[in-house]
Design a protein around this motif. Structure first.
Motif, PDB file in Angstrom:
ATOM      1  N   PRO A 111       0.935  -1.186  -0.120  1.00 59.43           N
ATOM      2  CA  PRO A 111      -0.003  -0.238  -0.122  1.00 59.43           C
ATOM      3  C   PRO A 111       0.965   1.252  -0.030  1.00 59.43           C
ATOM      4  CG  PRO A 111      -1.207  -1.525   1.508  1.00 59.43           C
ATOM      5  CD  PRO A 111       0.520  -1.914   1.091  1.00 59.43           C
ATOM      6  N   GLY A 128       2.656   1.254  -3.373  1.00 59.84           N
ATOM      7  CA  GLY A 128       1.850   1.862  -4.466  1.00 59.84           C
ATOM      8  C   GLY A 128       1.232   3.291  -4.332  1.00 59.84           C
ATOM      9  N   GLY A 129       1.114   3.869  -3.087  1.00 63.48           N
ATOM     10  CA  GLY A 129       0.942   5.082  -2.964  1.00 63.48           C
ATOM     11  C   GLY A 129       1.912   6.050  -3.406  1.00 63.48           C
ATOM     12  N   SER A 185      -9.505   3.138  -2.770  1.00 60.28           N
ATOM     13  CA  SER A 185      -8.070   2.246  -2.637  1.00 60.28           C
ATOM     14  C   SER A 185      -7.743   1.920  -1.586  1.00 60.28           C
ATOM     15  CB  SER A 185      -7.248   3.091  -3.610  1.00 60.28           C
ATOM     16  OG  SER A 185      -5.901   2.453  -3.356  1.00 60.28           O
ATOM     17  N   LEU A 192      -4.367   2.103  -1.037  1.00 60.64           N
ATOM     18  CA  LEU A 192      -3.183   2.664  -1.017  1.00 60.64           C
ATOM     19  C   LEU A 192      -2.929   3.838   0.117  1.00 60.64           C
ATOM     20  CD1 LEU A 192      -2.720   3.273  -4.880  1.00 60.64           C
ATOM     21  CD2 LEU A 192      -1.768   1.389  -3.399  1.00 60.64           C
TER      22      LEU A 192
END
Length: 129
Positions: free
Chosen positions: A36, A39-40, A98, A100
């Motif tokens: 997470p 990806g963020g 999401s 993220l």
């Protein structure tokens, strides 16, 4: 070296530095906070890079308009406002839908700004004009 050549080299260094910082930051965030966070950060860095490219194109278009003596097209002003609206809307949708990391995504948004600061330091140390 001409001013235009210096500008082109500086912009290219900023672009490359943005990509390197984005990749390194994504890897560091993924190691520290898992998928997470990685990806963020990647998402934020991507938006930062995209914003830099759009801003570069806008500045070049304004420079070309000024050089030709023609007023800038209204389309450029609309694009200037819409790019922030598009980035904000994209961020909102991603945060709402999401898993993220919001903090990592916000940190990623500063990648291009960090690249610009590094370019300023580079010019202060190695600039010859």
């Amino acid at each position: 070296m001409t001013d235009e050549a210096i500008y082109i080299q500086a912009v290219d260094r900023i672009r490359r530095t943005t990509l390197v910082l984005g990749g390194a930051g994504t890897a560091a965030a993924a190691v520290a906070g898992g998928l997470p966070a990685g990806g963020g950060f990647l998402l934020g860095a991507g938006a930062s890079y995209l914003n830099f490219i759009w801003l570069k194109r806008l500045v070049e278009a304004l420079g070309n308009s000024a050089a030709s003596g023609k007023p800038p097209r209204a389309r450029m002003a609309v694009f200037l406002g819409l790019r922030y609206l598009l980035l904000g809307a994209g961020a909102y949708v991603i945060v709402i839908s999401s898993t993220l990391s919001l903090a990592a995504a916000l940190a990623g948004l500063f990648v291009a700004a960090a690249a610009v600061v590094l370019e300023i330091l580079f010019e202060l140390v190695y600039g010859r004009h």
